[in-house]
Write a protein that holds these residues in place. Structure first.
Motif, mmCIF file in Angstrom:
data_model
loop_
_atom_site.group_PDB
_atom_site.id
_atom_site.type_symbol
_atom_site.label_atom_id
_atom_site.label_comp_id
_atom_site.label_asym_id
_atom_site.label_seq_id
_atom_site.Cartn_x
_atom_site.Cartn_y
_atom_site.Cartn_z
ATOM 1 N N ILE A 84 0.747 -1.081 -0.021
ATOM 2 C CA ILE A 84 -0.088 0.044 0.389
ATOM 3 C C ILE A 84 1.130 1.904 0.052
ATOM 4 C CG2 ILE A 84 -1.798 -1.141 1.088
ATOM 5 C CD1 ILE A 84 -0.854 0.220 3.730
ATOM 6 N N PHE A 141 8.539 8.866 2.469
ATOM 7 C CA PHE A 141 9.097 7.443 2.120
ATOM 8 C C PHE A 141 7.051 6.530 2.569
ATOM 9 C CE2 PHE A 141 9.828 3.469 3.823
ATOM 10 C CZ PHE A 141 10.960 2.552 3.666
ATOM 11 N N ALA A 147 5.622 2.254 2.785
ATOM 12 C CA ALA A 147 6.123 1.764 3.477
ATOM 13 C C ALA A 147 7.312 0.573 2.428
ATOM 14 C CB ALA A 147 4.794 0.872 4.095
ATOM 15 N N ILE A 148 7.951 -0.401 3.454
ATOM 16 C CA ILE A 148 8.644 -1.018 2.542
ATOM 17 C C ILE A 148 8.061 -3.132 3.446
ATOM 18 C CG2 ILE A 148 10.386 -0.394 0.983
ATOM 19 C CD1 ILE A 148 11.441 -2.273 4.400
ATOM 20 N N ASP A 205 7.380 -7.343 1.904
ATOM 21 C CA ASP A 205 6.807 -8.104 0.879
ATOM 22 C C ASP A 205 7.268 -9.319 1.111
ATOM 23 O OD1 ASP A 205 6.338 -7.733 -2.506
ATOM 24 O OD2 ASP A 205 6.678 -9.446 -1.241
ATOM 25 N N GLU A 243 13.693 -4.581 5.783
ATOM 26 C CA GLU A 243 13.379 -3.636 6.853
ATOM 27 C C GLU A 243 15.278 -2.988 7.691
ATOM 28 O OE1 GLU A 243 12.177 -6.263 6.225
ATOM 29 O OE2 GLU A 243 10.351 -5.909 6.658
ATOM 30 N N ILE A 287 14.829 0.692 5.431
ATOM 31 C CA ILE A 287 14.484 1.539 6.288
ATOM 32 C C ILE A 287 15.730 2.119 7.438
ATOM 33 C CG2 ILE A 287 13.119 2.084 7.909
ATOM 34 C CD1 ILE A 287 11.442 0.459 6.442
ATOM 35 N N LEU A 325 -3.663 2.424 13.710
ATOM 36 C CA LEU A 325 -2.360 2.662 12.517
ATOM 37 C C LEU A 325 -3.039 3.661 11.610
ATOM 38 C CD1 LEU A 325 -0.975 -0.902 11.332
ATOM 39 C CD2 LEU A 325 -0.114 0.879 12.752
ATOM 40 N N VAL A 372 3.502 5.088 9.868
ATOM 41 C CA VAL A 372 4.123 4.188 11.397
ATOM 42 C C VAL A 372 4.040 2.326 10.935
ATOM 43 C CG1 VAL A 372 3.758 2.794 13.705
ATOM 44 C CG2 VAL A 372 4.338 5.272 12.816
ATOM 45 N N HIS A 373 2.382 2.602 9.319
ATOM 46 C CA HIS A 373 2.267 0.799 9.675
ATOM 47 C C HIS A 373 3.703 1.060 8.253
ATOM 48 C CE1 HIS A 373 0.555 2.744 5.098
ATOM 49 N NE2 HIS A 373 0.045 3.258 5.683
ATOM 50 N N GLY A 374 3.424 -0.322 7.246
ATOM 51 C CA GLY A 374 4.252 -1.287 7.355
ATOM 52 C C GLY A 374 3.082 -1.278 5.334
ATOM 53 N N ASP A 398 -2.019 -7.430 3.315
ATOM 54 C CA ASP A 398 -3.127 -8.576 3.451
ATOM 55 C C ASP A 398 -3.600 -7.924 2.689
ATOM 56 O OD1 ASP A 398 -2.869 -6.853 4.907
ATOM 57 O OD2 ASP A 398 -4.264 -7.700 6.368
ATOM 58 N N ILE A 399 -3.949 -5.763 2.389
ATOM 59 C CA ILE A 399 -4.749 -5.317 1.622
ATOM 60 C C ILE A 399 -4.231 -4.383 0.230
ATOM 61 C CG2 ILE A 399 -6.894 -5.334 3.497
ATOM 62 C CD1 ILE A 399 -4.854 -2.236 4.092
ATOM 63 N N ASN A 453 -6.207 4.033 4.280
ATOM 64 C CA ASN A 453 -6.294 4.330 4.952
ATOM 65 C C ASN A 453 -5.243 5.777 4.226
ATOM 66 O OD1 ASN A 453 -6.750 6.763 6.479
ATOM 67 N ND2 ASN A 453 -7.438 5.809 7.701
HETATM 68 P P1 NAI Z 1 1.330 -3.322 8.726
HETATM 69 O O1 NAI Z 1 1.513 -2.293 9.262
HETATM 70 O O2 NAI Z 1 1.792 -3.171 7.038
HETATM 71 O O3 NAI Z 1 -0.161 -4.119 8.855
HETATM 72 C C1 NAI Z 1 -0.916 -4.702 10.019
HETATM 73 C C2 NAI Z 1 -2.289 -4.629 9.179
HETATM 74 O O4 NAI Z 1 -2.817 -3.198 10.178
HETATM 75 C C3 NAI Z 1 -2.897 -5.088 8.639
HETATM 76 O O5 NAI Z 1 -4.148 -5.805 8.349
HETATM 77 C C4 NAI Z 1 -2.843 -3.548 8.065
HETATM 78 O O6 NAI Z 1 -4.415 -4.057 6.080
HETATM 79 C C5 NAI Z 1 -3.537 -3.272 8.035
HETATM 80 N N1 NAI Z 1 -3.337 -1.848 7.275
HETATM 81 C C6 NAI Z 1 -2.209 -0.957 8.128
HETATM 82 N N2 NAI Z 1 -2.363 0.480 7.092
HETATM 83 C C7 NAI Z 1 -3.327 0.462 7.231
HETATM 84 C C8 NAI Z 1 -3.776 1.409 6.172
HETATM 85 N N3 NAI Z 1 -3.072 2.635 5.753
HETATM 86 N N4 NAI Z 1 -5.405 1.591 6.078
HETATM 87 C C9 NAI Z 1 -6.182 0.002 6.633
HETATM 88 N N5 NAI Z 1 -5.481 -1.122 7.163
HETATM 89 C C10 NAI Z 1 -4.378 -0.807 7.328
HETATM 90 O O7 NAI Z 1 2.135 -4.041 9.256
HETATM 91 P P2 NAI Z 1 2.335 -5.714 9.319
HETATM 92 O O8 NAI Z 1 1.762 -7.176 8.394
HETATM 93 O O9 NAI Z 1 2.827 -6.378 9.904
HETATM 94 O O10 NAI Z 1 3.778 -5.832 8.254
HETATM 95 C C11 NAI Z 1 3.368 -6.164 6.735
HETATM 96 C C12 NAI Z 1 5.360 -6.254 6.063
HETATM 97 O O11 NAI Z 1 5.430 -4.144 6.281
HETATM 98 C C13 NAI Z 1 6.121 -6.435 6.685
HETATM 99 O O12 NAI Z 1 7.179 -6.825 5.460
HETATM 100 C C14 NAI Z 1 6.845 -5.510 7.785
HETATM 101 O O13 NAI Z 1 8.217 -5.919 7.287
HETATM 102 C C15 NAI Z 1 6.603 -4.317 7.039
HETATM 103 N N6 NAI Z 1 6.081 -3.049 7.478
HETATM 104 C C16 NAI Z 1 7.135 -2.259 7.297
HETATM 105 C C17 NAI Z 1 7.456 -1.145 8.101
HETATM 106 C C18 NAI Z 1 8.048 0.632 7.385
HETATM 107 O O14 NAI Z 1 7.922 0.364 5.530
HETATM 108 N N7 NAI Z 1 8.394 1.374 7.868
HETATM 109 C C19 NAI Z 1 6.598 -0.726 9.331
HETATM 110 C C20 NAI Z 1 6.073 -1.885 9.953
HETATM 111 C C21 NAI Z 1 6.178 -3.558 9.281
#
Ligand code: NAI
Ligand code: MG
Length: 377
Positions: free
Chosen positions: A14, A72, A74-75, A77, A86, A90, A257, A278-280, A284-285, A292
């Motif tokens: 995303i 930035f 997110a990264i 996969d 990571e 990052i 998030l 903060v989110h990754g 899954d989506i 968001n």
């Molecule tokens: P994630 O933050 O990507 O997702 C966690 C949950 O929150 C999932 O169910 C996702 O669908 C939901 N979600 C996250 N952001 C959302 C948004 N903007 N809108 C709606 N729903 C949202 O964390 P997850 O699943 O633990 O990690 C996925 C990948 O992202 C991994 O490869 C991880 O290492 C990486 N990651 C990268 C970060 C970065 O780029 N700084 C920070 C955290 C994780």
């Protein structure tokens, strides 16, 4: 016309979608306040890594160094083993550009419901400052006897006076501009060596800020106090690992998030700072258009502030908050909104909302960031 030259790393999943929404809001703010944004896209993340076997090349680091700031997404996969992107991208950028302060605002915006009972807009407005380059994240250590019953792993933690001082000084400046209180969060009763250095630096720097009160909270106790009584905190300074954990707790307290923004900030201006939700990458989506974008826009707001564009930053923050308040829920696919449409709505509101819509702009994080914005040269 003032021009800011941005590097854009959309990344994976995303990331590119929410980053596009963030840029839309930033451009709307630039139009309104009369400055220009130049952007350069960098194809970094899983695709590039799978193609080249390199997460971040030296040439790329040097090219990025030439920008005023980095936006930035997110990264991450599922096709790439954990840690490669990571750590290799990052964390590598945070260290290469000495982004020693990770700024994590924890604010419950009006109209948003915290999942934690008793948390209100009035009592939830704090900023967590996480040391961003040291602690347990420096990769120092090693493995012995791997794969045997004697397998042993060492993971060293690094704490330097210089980096600690940088974040603590920024913390006191921020506290002085806000409500005048700074909390050190650590585990000084067990991690005595690092703990003493943090305590020493807080005492030393604090001597120049007699108007700022200080206290200390152990990180385990923080996990209790932060959700139960966020109002006792104004600025929290903490180490890398503790900050990683308590800032995610903060994301939950502030509504999820979808609202959690961050800045990887170089307070000296010696290299660009980097702004990311903060989110990754949310595999899954990914590709569904459900993500968001508000956290990305709120991070972009901090970027504008750090470039000295205070009012542009304030309207990006206020517009995100105001659009979010109209949504039923904020994280996950059931939030009842879609990325592009929300991005457009936020950008439209950027054009009209008042910079002071969220309260006294002078006491906001955006104002402080703009006031201390280092000039990069
Ligand atoms: P994630 O933050 O990507 O997702 C966690 C949950 O929150 C999932 O169910 C996702 O669908 C939901 N979600 C996250 N952001 C959302 C948004 N903007 N809108 C709606 N729903 C949202 O964390 P997850 O699943 O633990 O990690 C996925 C990948 O992202 C991994 O490869 C991880 O290492 C990486 N990651 C990268 C970060 C970065 O780029 N700084 C920070 C955290 C994780
Ligand atoms: Mg985290």
């Amino acid at each position: 016309m003032r021009t800011h030259n941005l590097a854009v790393i959309g990344g994976d999943g995303i990331g590119p979608d929410v980053t596009a929404a963030a840029l839309l809001a930033m451009r709307a703010a630039a139009d309104r306040f009369g400055f220009a944004l130049e952007t350069t896209d960098y194809e970094l993340g899983a695709e590039a890594y799978l193609k080249t076997g390199v997460a971040l090349g030296e040439d790329t680091v040097e090219a990025l160094r030439g920008h005023d700031a980095i936006v930035f997404g997110a990264i991450g996969d599922p096709r790439v083993p954990p840690g490669i992107l990571e750590r290799g991208l990052i964390v590598a950028l945070r260290i290469a550009f000495r982004q020693s302060v990770n700024i994590r605002p924890v604010r419950l915006y009006p109209g948003i419901t915290s999942p934690v009972r008793g948390v209100t807009t009035e009592n939830c407005d704090l900023v967590i400052l996480r040391e961003n380059t040291e602690g347990l994240y420096t990769a120092g250590g090693g493995s012995l006897h791997t794969g045997t019953p004697n397998a042993t792993a060492l993971q060293n933690s690094v704490t330097t006076y210089a980096a600690t001082k940088e974040i603590v000084e920024f913390g006191f400046q921020l506290a002085r501009a806000r409500r005048g209180h700074l909390t050190l969060c650590h585990k000084t009763n067990i991690l005595v060596h690092a703990g003493q250095l943090w305590e020493q630096v807080v005492a030393e720097v604090g001597a120049d800020f007699p108007d700022v009160t200080t206290d200390y909270v152990h990180v385990d106790a923080m996990c209790q106090h932060l959700p139960m009584n966020p109002g006792r905190f104004d600025v929290v300074v903490t180490d890398n690992l503790f900050g990683d954990i308590i800032s995610d707790l903060g994301a939950t307290v502030q509504g999820g998030l979808g609202l959690a923004a961050s800045a990887n900030y170089n307070p000296t201006g010696s290299a660009p700072s980097m702004f990311e939700p903060v989110h990754g990458s949310a595999p899954d989506i990914a590709g569904k258009g459900w993500a968001n974008p508000a956290a990305a826009v709120l991070s972009a707001a901090m970027c504008l502030a750090a470039l000295g564009e205070r009012d542009a930053a304030l309207v990006c923050e206020a517009a995100s908050a105001s659009v979010l308040a109209e949504l039923p829920t904020f994280a996950g696919p059931d939030m009842g909104a879609e990325t592009e449409g929300l991005g457009i709505r936020i950008a439209e509101r950027v054009a009209t909302i008042e910079p002071g819509a969220l309260g006294d702009p002078d006491r906001s994080l955006m104002s402080l960031l703009a006031a201390v914005a280092p000039v990069r040269g």
